[in-house]
Design an enzyme around this catalytic site. Sequence first.
Site, PDB file in Angstrom:
ATOM      1  N   PRO A  65       0.843  -1.198   0.000  1.00  0.00           N
ATOM      2  CA  PRO A  65       0.000   0.000   0.000  1.00  0.00           C
ATOM      3  C   PRO A  65       0.878   1.248   0.000  1.00  0.00           C
ATOM      4  O   PRO A  65       1.909   1.280   0.686  1.00  0.00           O
ATOM      5  CB  PRO A  65      -0.802  -0.113   1.302  1.00  0.00           C
ATOM      6  CG  PRO A  65      -0.279  -1.273   2.048  1.00  0.00           C
ATOM      7  CD  PRO A  65       0.700  -1.995   1.200  1.00  0.00           C
ATOM      8  N   HIS A  66       0.491   2.221  -0.806  1.00  0.00           N
ATOM      9  CA  HIS A  66       1.308   3.429  -0.895  1.00  0.00           C
ATOM     10  C   HIS A  66       0.463   4.628  -1.280  1.00  0.00           C
ATOM     11  O   HIS A  66      -0.627   4.487  -1.814  1.00  0.00           O
ATOM     12  CB  HIS A  66       2.453   3.237  -1.898  1.00  0.00           C
ATOM     13  CG  HIS A  66       1.980   2.868  -3.277  1.00  0.00           C
ATOM     14  ND1 HIS A  66       1.641   1.585  -3.625  1.00  0.00           N
ATOM     15  CD2 HIS A  66       1.777   3.619  -4.376  1.00  0.00           C
ATOM     16  CE1 HIS A  66       1.270   1.552  -4.889  1.00  0.00           C
ATOM     17  NE2 HIS A  66       1.330   2.783  -5.373  1.00  0.00           N
TER      18      HIS A  66
END
Length: 148
Positions: A65-66
């Site tokens: 996740p970013h």
Amino acid sequence: MDLAEFLNDSCVLPFMEAAGKEEAVAELAAPLAVRFGLDSAELVRILMAREALGTTAVGGGVAVPHGKVPGLAGPALAVGRSPAGIEFGAADNEPCRLFFLLLAPEGGAGTHLRLLSLIARRAKDSDFRAELLAAPDLPRMMQVIAAP
């Protein structure tokens, strides 16, 4: 570039408790919010908005996740391990057990992309994944992450 240079012990979670995607994102974002003085709920909103565009699960039990965060001075990384695994929408239908949550400043595309590439490369290495999953504690996880 080395993942360990963007990581702090307080942002490594060897035994995540989350059961779902948003809960996992929140658990990983919380120590980054504390470390960098950010709003945890806003981080979760940014990261889940990115997830809405398409899952960040990359297969092999790994998710990355970013998101880009206004006001962040430089990249920030959190790493987590879920012994139970968490459904994250991976194309291989495998639950994710390893998480690399990356935050980047809004204008830091170059470093952000290099870090995403490095994480993807490391995550494809089955030995790296196995060592990280087998690490008995935080110090060993840090050693595995810091190894070239």
